[in-house]
Design a protein around this motif. Structure first.
Motif, mmCIF file in Angstrom:
data_model
loop_
_atom_site.group_PDB
_atom_site.id
_atom_site.type_symbol
_atom_site.label_atom_id
_atom_site.label_comp_id
_atom_site.label_asym_id
_atom_site.label_seq_id
_atom_site.Cartn_x
_atom_site.Cartn_y
_atom_site.Cartn_z
ATOM 1 N N ALA A 34 0.848 -1.186 0.000
ATOM 2 C CA ALA A 34 0.000 0.000 0.000
ATOM 3 C C ALA A 34 0.883 1.235 0.000
ATOM 4 O O ALA A 34 2.078 1.168 0.323
ATOM 5 C CB ALA A 34 -0.925 0.004 1.206
ATOM 6 N N ALA A 53 -7.216 9.311 2.893
ATOM 7 C CA ALA A 53 -7.998 8.687 1.828
ATOM 8 C C ALA A 53 -8.710 9.727 0.973
ATOM 9 O O ALA A 53 -8.828 9.564 -0.249
ATOM 10 C CB ALA A 53 -9.009 7.714 2.436
ATOM 11 N N GLU A 60 -4.190 3.488 -1.663
ATOM 12 C CA GLU A 60 -4.722 2.602 -0.638
ATOM 13 C C GLU A 60 -4.100 2.975 0.708
ATOM 14 O O GLU A 60 -2.891 3.156 0.822
ATOM 15 C CB GLU A 60 -4.403 1.145 -0.977
ATOM 16 C CG GLU A 60 -5.014 0.125 -0.026
ATOM 17 C CD GLU A 60 -6.533 0.035 -0.149
ATOM 18 O OE1 GLU A 60 -7.167 -0.458 0.799
ATOM 19 O OE2 GLU A 60 -7.077 0.457 -1.200
ATOM 20 N N ASN A 204 -11.288 3.533 0.194
ATOM 21 C CA ASN A 204 -9.876 3.214 -0.042
ATOM 22 C C ASN A 204 -9.066 3.106 1.245
ATOM 23 O O ASN A 204 -7.839 3.115 1.227
ATOM 24 C CB ASN A 204 -9.222 4.213 -0.994
ATOM 25 C CG ASN A 204 -9.344 5.660 -0.559
ATOM 26 O OD1 ASN A 204 -10.346 6.052 0.031
ATOM 27 N ND2 ASN A 204 -8.327 6.471 -0.851
ATOM 28 N N SER A 206 -8.371 0.390 4.170
ATOM 29 C CA SER A 206 -8.516 -1.008 4.597
ATOM 30 C C SER A 206 -8.174 -1.079 6.084
ATOM 31 O O SER A 206 -7.026 -0.841 6.475
ATOM 32 C CB SER A 206 -7.585 -1.923 3.805
ATOM 33 O OG SER A 206 -7.931 -1.922 2.437
#
Length: 438
Positions: A34, A53, A60, A204, A206
């Protein structure tokens, strides 16, 4: 480098257990690449990840949490999103007026973010813009209120002095001699807020829960390792407060000081009538070592006091039992009409403090950044510094970012064992001197 200490909070936090249950996001496994990683999904980390984000919609963002969202320090405080400067190192809680005005702007900006996100995402966190009381019983506490009043006058901020005879109409209890009410504080359910923010992150981001990082390889790129895999990133943001020292930064500069709270069961209708006063309120003590209290919208009473310095970031069951007894005494002094009402929860939670009451904001090393050490103002300071750090990383500059960047950062602490002995002695002495305020 190996991470020596991992978060391990106790299981007694009433806020966490009473807030709405949510599906826990899966722990990370395997190997992920990422652009960004944010370590720590408390208020600071959630704000930083959200804003990164939004600022970098094609990137990411991996948000890594060692425990479950809402279980750590951000979900364990007393739920005061304070608007006013709250410098416990200054006699008048205000300190330098120019600095205080900037801190006021930061706190108001944080409140605006919280209110917007709560409204936008329908987060049920009992958000109540009903102000706070700072209350005193001892002569020393009364002098603090006078000093605070003069500080608020300098800033041109609104307040109301309420004398003891009128306080039962506000709190129910006749324990206090005087209170200073300021209208701008927001009261909320902290764990519910944190859970709601986590469940409304941009697509976007995680989020990986129950993923404690056990080793970091700093370089280009940076590799975060854990028991089931690794996350490789270009840039790392640390939002894990005192645990940043375990990642190699601000070593010997941060103070993980725990404070403790107990919360009752729900009051019956008859008990609510017996108590009287308003149906929801928040009290902070005139003496910093005194008791913080909340009456929650769902009709529970919270008492928070007692402090300990825990360098490893953990408390013990023995200490929790001891502070529960202290909370019982504080509760019964204030609410003798409710002496039969028992506590349902008791827990500890860490504040990250520094000796000079300053924070770190900005670069820690090449491609490593941090917003760390909120000094007891985690809801507002964590929210705004996480957001502004992400804006700064996107190239933005404004007076608030420049103010945060200008901080000299936390002071160096004395070496061990002198540090632990000295801090715990000062904490015990402060609690003793608080007298009936505790």
């Amino acid at each position: 480098m190996k991470i020596q200490e991992l978060p391990a909070d106790d299981n007694g936090c009433g806020w966490f257990h009473l807030s709405k249950k949510r599906p826990v996001r899966p722990a990370h496994s395997g190997h992920t690449r990422a652009r960004w990683a944010v370590v720590g999904a408390g208020l600071t980390g959630l704000a930083a990840a959200r804003q990164l984000a939004l600022n970098f919609p094609d990137d990411e963002v991996a948000l890594v949490e060692a425990q479950v969202v809402g279980y750590g320090a951000s979900g364990r405080n007393s739920g005061f999103a304070i608007d006013l400067p709250h410098d416990i190192g200054a006699p008048d809680y205000i300190g330098d007026p120019a600095t205080a005005r900037m801190n006021l702007k930061l706190n108001l900006a944080a409140q605006a973010i919280i209110k917007r996100l709560v409204s936008q995402h329908g987060i049920d966190c009992q958000l109540s813009p009903i102000g706070k009381y700072q209350a005193a019983i001892e002569d020393k506490g009364l002098r603090v209120l006078e000093a605070y009043k003069s500080g608020l006058d300098k800033l041109g901020q609104a307040y109301e002095i309420i004398e003891g005879n009128d306080l039962p109409d506000h709190f129910g209890t006749s324990f206090y001699r005087r209170a200073l009410f300021t209208p701008g504080t927001i009261l909320l359910q902290p764990a519910a807020l944190v859970k709601g923010l986590a469940d409304s992150l941009p697509s976007n981001v995680s989020l990986f829960e129950e993923t404690p990082i056990t080793e970091v390889e700093y370089g280009n790129p940076i590799v975060l390792k854990h028991a089931k895999g690794s996350i490789t990133v270009d840039k790392l943001v640390l939002a894990n407060n005192a645990f940043a020292s375990n990642f190699g930064f601000l070593k010997g500069r941060l103070l993980p000081v725990f404070t403790y709270a107990s919360m009752t069961r729900q009051l019956t209708e008859e008990e609510q009538f017996r108590l009287g006063g308003k149906r929801a309120w928040g009290i902070i003590p005139a003496d910093p070592f005194g008791s913080t209290l909340r009456r929650t919208p769902d009709q529970r009473l919270l008492v928070r006091n007692s402090f300990s310095f825990n360098p490893n970031g953990k408390t013990t069951n023995k200490l929790l039992r001891r502070v529960a007894a202290t909370h019982r005494q504080s509760f019964e002094r204030r609410f003798p009409m409710l002496a039969s009402v028992g506590f349902e929860y008791t827990w500890g939670g860490a504040m990250c403090l520094s000796r000079n009451h300053t924070s770190h904001f900005g670069e820690l090393a090449k491609n490593v950044y941090g917003a760390l050490c909120c000094n007891g103002l985690g809801i507002t300071r964590g929210t705004i510094t996480g957001s502004l750090l992400a804006d700064w990383l996107a190239g933005d500059r404004n007076e608030l970012i420049d103010f945060l960047l200008s901080s000299r950062g936390p002071n160096q602490n004395p070496p061990e064992p002198f540090l632990s002995v000295g801090v715990n002695a000062n904490l015990r002495w402060g609690q003793y001197r608080a007298g009936l305020e505790s």
